[in-house]
Design a protein around this motif. Sequence first.
Motif, PDB file in Angstrom:
ATOM      1  N   ARG A  83     -61.351  -4.163 -60.161  1.00  0.00           N
ATOM      2  CA  ARG A  83     -60.349  -4.807 -59.315  1.00  0.00           C
ATOM      3  C   ARG A  83     -60.907  -6.074 -58.671  1.00  0.00           C
ATOM      4  O   ARG A  83     -60.189  -7.070 -58.523  1.00  0.00           O
TER       5      ARG A  83
ATOM      6  N   CYS B 233     -57.317  -4.642 -52.959  1.00  0.00           N
ATOM      7  CA  CYS B 233     -57.906  -3.950 -54.114  1.00  0.00           C
ATOM      8  C   CYS B 233     -57.199  -2.629 -54.394  1.00  0.00           C
ATOM      9  O   CYS B 233     -56.919  -2.296 -55.561  1.00  0.00           O
TER      10      CYS B 233
ATOM     11  N   LEU C 226     -52.400  -1.409 -56.001  1.00  0.00           N
ATOM     12  CA  LEU C 226     -52.407  -1.764 -57.417  1.00  0.00           C
ATOM     13  C   LEU C 226     -51.225  -2.637 -57.815  1.00  0.00           C
ATOM     14  O   LEU C 226     -51.373  -3.558 -58.614  1.00  0.00           O
TER      15      LEU C 226
END
Length: 546
Positions: free
Chosen positions: A365, A409, A412
């Motif tokens: 990420r 992060c 999503l």
Amino acid sequence: MDSAMALEMGTLDPDLLQLLDHPSTIPSKPSPIKLPVEELFTQWLSLPETQRLVTSLLEDVKAGVALAVPGNGNANFSSSLLSSMFSAASTPPLSPRSTAGSPLSPRSPMRRLGSGPMFVSSPLKKTSEPVREIVPQFYFPNGPPAPKEIHEQCMVKIEEMFSGHPNGLPLSAAFGPIVKEICKLPSFFSSSVFRKIDVNNTGLVTRSAFIDYWINDKLMSADTATKIFHVLKQPQKSYLTQDDFRPLLRELLATHRGLEFLQDTPEFQERYAQTVIYRIFYHVNRSGNGCLRLRELKRSNLVAAFEQVDAEDDINKVLRYFSYEHFYVIYCKFWEIDSDHDFKIDQDDLIRYGNHSLTYRIVDRIFSQAPKKLTSDEPGKMSYEDFVWFILSEEDKTSEPSLEYWFKCIDLDSDGIITRKDMLYFYEEQLHRMECMAHEPVLFDDIVCQMIDMINPEKEGIITLRDLKRCKLSGNFFNILFNLNKFVAFETRDPILMRQEREEPNLTEWDRFAHHEYIRLSMEENGEDASNGSAEVWDEPLEAPF
């Protein structure tokens, strides 16, 4: 003759005897009380006194005698007529109204003008022209003007500083007191102020040029943040960039006593300046766009840090932004994981950070640029600036920039909320790592309940950035999801360390981490094994070896 007149009066049509209305009394629209007025007038005409009055007036007209209007000296007669008229009515009529104004009262001055022609004027009182009031200036972009006494004192100091220098002052030790005493700025702002005034690069600043810039531009009365902002920023720009701070850091490195040992290592001077600038923009530039506004500068503690570093000889005591120990820790941690030392790190390098404490999914990420766009010119690589943002966020998850970094992060789908699905995606790898390391695994349903109870979100089932900023244990929420070492350390935390943290509330998690890491790194530098140190070495605060 009399009988004829009486006959005529008896057959007189009241409509033919209505008096002509004065033009000023004719309403522009039909009055809703016209009917009661006409009935009242008809009743008045039918009275015997009215018949006699009309007959008398007709005779006077025929004889050429001036008319005697009731009300001009014949008040008794008028009052008797009115009393007889109202007694004949069953109910009191409404007061007649006109669009031209209200009826005249008995005390009106127009009633006392005599028997001459009636004077007609507007019933509204004539108002005078409004008086223009001059509102004094109440908003000053650079602060209110200085009092006259302070202005005079400042001019006296300027005369003293520039006396004996008719051609101007060079950028030397003589210009430093001007910046310190007159401008009220830290001493390492001397070169920045000098270049701001000496736009033609003559190497001299004259008295008139200084007055024109500092006094006439109203900077003398501005607050310190505004002064710093205008001194550092480029003309025609309303924000500061990282390049605007570089001359300031160069002068600090050249003049501060706590940084004299770096004079022989220009490379580390440059790295130190870069690290300080990156830390400033990490904390102060809350918009994250690289353009630091005056409003952000005023809301930060950067001005206080400038003043502290100017007054403190030990640079390591200035924990905000300028500590050399903090720079040393950041640089060494970057150098440790940069395997090929090209000053760029990839995903395999970052996965080794903190003894492999991070999960692969969170590293993916980070390199997907979810929390921050990477500044490296090579795709799939993280620059030193990117690493500074990462390590500040990783080692202090209580600051707002860190919470925003990790929230992006974990979120999503970037919808502004963390759901159960988002948490499951990252915790699955954590659960697998627990099993591989022979830790007792904690099921996801159990850990979710603990996290929800810890954060206590406003809406059940979802966690927002606002919820995390309200909670003091938000860092543990993120550690549970992607940092196994810190998750286990929190579950088995030492009560002695917890007591020390409570005794030093002014220190942040980053301050504590940097202090212990600097001691460890300095011991390794001196060839000592930090793991063999006694408990006192780690539990008691130690002075840095250098």
